[in-house]
Design a protein around this motif. Structure first.
Motif, PDB file in Angstrom:
ATOM      1  N   TYR A   1      10.614   7.330   1.160  1.00 18.20           N
ATOM      2  CA  TYR A   1       9.309   7.824   1.589  1.00 18.20           C
ATOM      3  C   TYR A   1       8.329   7.915   0.426  1.00 18.20           C
ATOM      4  O   TYR A   1       7.110   7.763   0.606  1.00 18.20           O
ATOM      5  N   VAL A   2       8.840   8.170  -0.795  1.00 20.49           N
ATOM      6  CA  VAL A   2       7.962   8.192  -1.967  1.00 20.49           C
ATOM      7  C   VAL A   2       7.484   6.776  -2.282  1.00 20.49           C
ATOM      8  O   VAL A   2       6.304   6.545  -2.593  1.00 20.49           O
ATOM      9  N   THR A   3       8.388   5.789  -2.199  1.00 16.66           N
ATOM     10  CA  THR A   3       8.005   4.397  -2.412  1.00 16.66           C
ATOM     11  C   THR A   3       6.971   3.951  -1.391  1.00 16.66           C
ATOM     12  O   THR A   3       5.997   3.259  -1.720  1.00 16.66           O
TER      13      THR A   3
ATOM     14  N   SER B   1       4.818   5.858   0.115  1.00 16.25           N
ATOM     15  CA  SER B   1       3.541   6.504  -0.224  1.00 16.25           C
ATOM     16  C   SER B   1       2.842   5.780  -1.372  1.00 16.25           C
ATOM     17  O   SER B   1       1.617   5.630  -1.368  1.00 16.25           O
ATOM     18  N   ARG B   2       3.613   5.336  -2.347  1.00 17.96           N
ATOM     19  CA  ARG B   2       3.021   4.570  -3.450  1.00 17.96           C
ATOM     20  C   ARG B   2       2.403   3.271  -2.932  1.00 17.96           C
ATOM     21  O   ARG B   2       1.283   2.896  -3.301  1.00 17.96           O
TER      22      ARG B   2
ATOM     23  N   ALA C   1       1.360   2.640   0.011  1.00 12.37           N
ATOM     24  CA  ALA C   1       0.201   2.948   0.856  1.00 12.37           C
ATOM     25  C   ALA C   1      -1.026   3.334   0.048  1.00 12.37           C
ATOM     26  O   ALA C   1      -2.106   3.518   0.614  1.00 12.37           O
TER      27      ALA C   1
ATOM     28  N   ALA D   1      -1.205   6.088  -2.251  1.00 12.22           N
ATOM     29  CA  ALA D   1      -1.351   7.519  -2.542  1.00 12.22           C
ATOM     30  C   ALA D   1      -1.559   7.733  -4.036  1.00 12.22           C
ATOM     31  O   ALA D   1      -0.900   7.099  -4.870  1.00 12.22           O
TER      32      ALA D   1
ATOM     33  N   ARG E   1      -1.646  13.423  -4.981  1.00 10.91           N
ATOM     34  CA  ARG E   1      -1.051  13.480  -3.643  1.00 10.91           C
ATOM     35  C   ARG E   1       0.455  13.272  -3.706  1.00 10.91           C
ATOM     36  O   ARG E   1       1.210  13.936  -2.981  1.00 10.91           O
ATOM     37  N   LEU E   2       0.904  12.363  -4.538  1.00 10.18           N
ATOM     38  CA  LEU E   2       2.343  12.131  -4.671  1.00 10.18           C
ATOM     39  C   LEU E   2       3.060  13.383  -5.167  1.00 10.18           C
ATOM     40  O   LEU E   2       4.131  13.747  -4.664  1.00 10.18           O
TER      41      LEU E   2
ATOM     42  N   THR F   1       3.507  14.898  -1.334  1.00 10.91           N
ATOM     43  CA  THR F   1       4.657  14.096  -0.934  1.00 10.91           C
ATOM     44  C   THR F   1       5.970  14.657  -1.459  1.00 10.91           C
ATOM     45  O   THR F   1       6.926  14.851  -0.698  1.00 10.91           O
TER      46      THR F   1
END
Length: 307
Positions: free
Chosen positions: A197-199, A201-202, A204, A206, A210-211, A215
């Motif tokens: 989910y962190v990958t 977000s990156r 996308a 973010a 925000r990360l 996140t």
């Protein structure tokens, strides 16, 4: 032309949603399985209510002296007076009133110290996790130096520099507690950084802020909440130790550690003056630690018990 009804398909979804407990109910189920945690919560709730409404609950002013009742035993002991349920101290002050008012300071210092250590500790831990090469190395080496010193010795050293007082005591306890928050946040964040989910977000787009705080941080809060609860009890012990050494809250302000310090000369002749504040500290710290165990059971999926 026949119409197709969607009611039968929606029914199983509604039944599944009705059978699944809400997050708050699920948390309480996990917490209430630990009977010691529930007992600790009840005791600390009583202490918190007494602290909040101390001026109305305490029978006397905590610094009022009754010169005809020096070192009066508790009401149930020989020579006691029904006027003073827990007796009086060496200056004729009501011990029950001082314990109730002392709870306000002890809980306030513990809460403020935890917040003062939690916020910068989380920020520094996240920075150390997101920038491990330069900033992370610098922060962690500083934390290692701080952890190399005994916590009470470091707190005494800080108090020696800043001087005795309530605000300085809170600062000293917060600084002593800081390394544990930094290390815990960094370890939790580095574990989360490798997840999908962190990958996502990156990818996308973010941003860094925000990360870090939207996140990653929410998924690190469970161990931080448990540790903050444990640190709350440690802060109460540390402020009591500083008060016992004369570096914390200054007399005649009622505080549990200061009450112990002023009563150490009467340990043999008036046991209640020392025993009651010490017992209050003991039961309060034990209750908070039991609550921390219950929070661990409720927040950690690996520790949850089947309802």
């Amino acid at each position: 032309m026949t119409s197709i009804s969607t009611a039968p398909a929606a029914a199983p979804v509604e039944e599944l949603a009705a059978g699944y407990p809400s997050p708050l109910k699920e948390f309480w189920q996990g917490f209430s399985h630990n009977k010691g945690a529930v007992a600790g919560l009840v005791f600390m709730s009583i202490v918190a209510v007494c602290a909040l409404f101390a001026p109305w609950i305490a029978p006397y002013d905590p610094i009022e002296q009754f010169r005809d009742y020096f070192l009066t035993p508790p009401a149930w002991a020989a020579g006691g007076s029904s006027q003073f349920l827990l007796g009086t101290d060496e200056l004729g002050r009501d011990i029950l009133s001082r314990l109730i008012h002392g709870a306000r300071l002890s809980l306030l210092i513990g809460l403020v110290s935890v917040v003062m250590a939690l916020i910068p500790g989380v920020v520094m831990g996240l920075l150390a996790a997101f920038f491990p090469k330069v900033l992370g190395t610098l922060i962690m080496r500083l934390m290692d130096v701080m952890m190399a010193l005994p916590s009470l010795l470091l707190a005494v050293a800080i108090m020696a520099i800043l001087g005795p007082g309530l605000v300085n005591a809170m600062i000293a306890i917060a600084v002593v507690s800081l390394p544990a928050y930094v290390r815990l946040t960094r370890a939790s964040a580095m574990t989360e950084l490798n997840r999908d989910y962190v990958t996502a977000s990156r990818v996308a787009g973010a941003g860094l802020f925000r990360l870090m705080f939207v996140t990653v941080l929410p998924n690190c809060m469970a161990p931080l909440i448990v540790h903050a609860t444990m640190s709350f009890s440690s802060a109460i012990l540390e402020i009591a130790a500083l008060g016992f050494l004369g570096l914390g809250v200054q007399p005649p302000t009622p505080e549990w550690g200061t009450m112990l310090a002023s009563a150490r000369d009467y340990m043999d002749s008036a046991w209640w003056v020392v025993t009651l504040p010490g017992l209050t500290i003991l039961v309060s710290v034990l209750s908070i630690n039991l609550m921390g165990d219950g929070l661990r059971d409720a927040l950690d999926p690996k520790m949850k018990r089947a309802a």
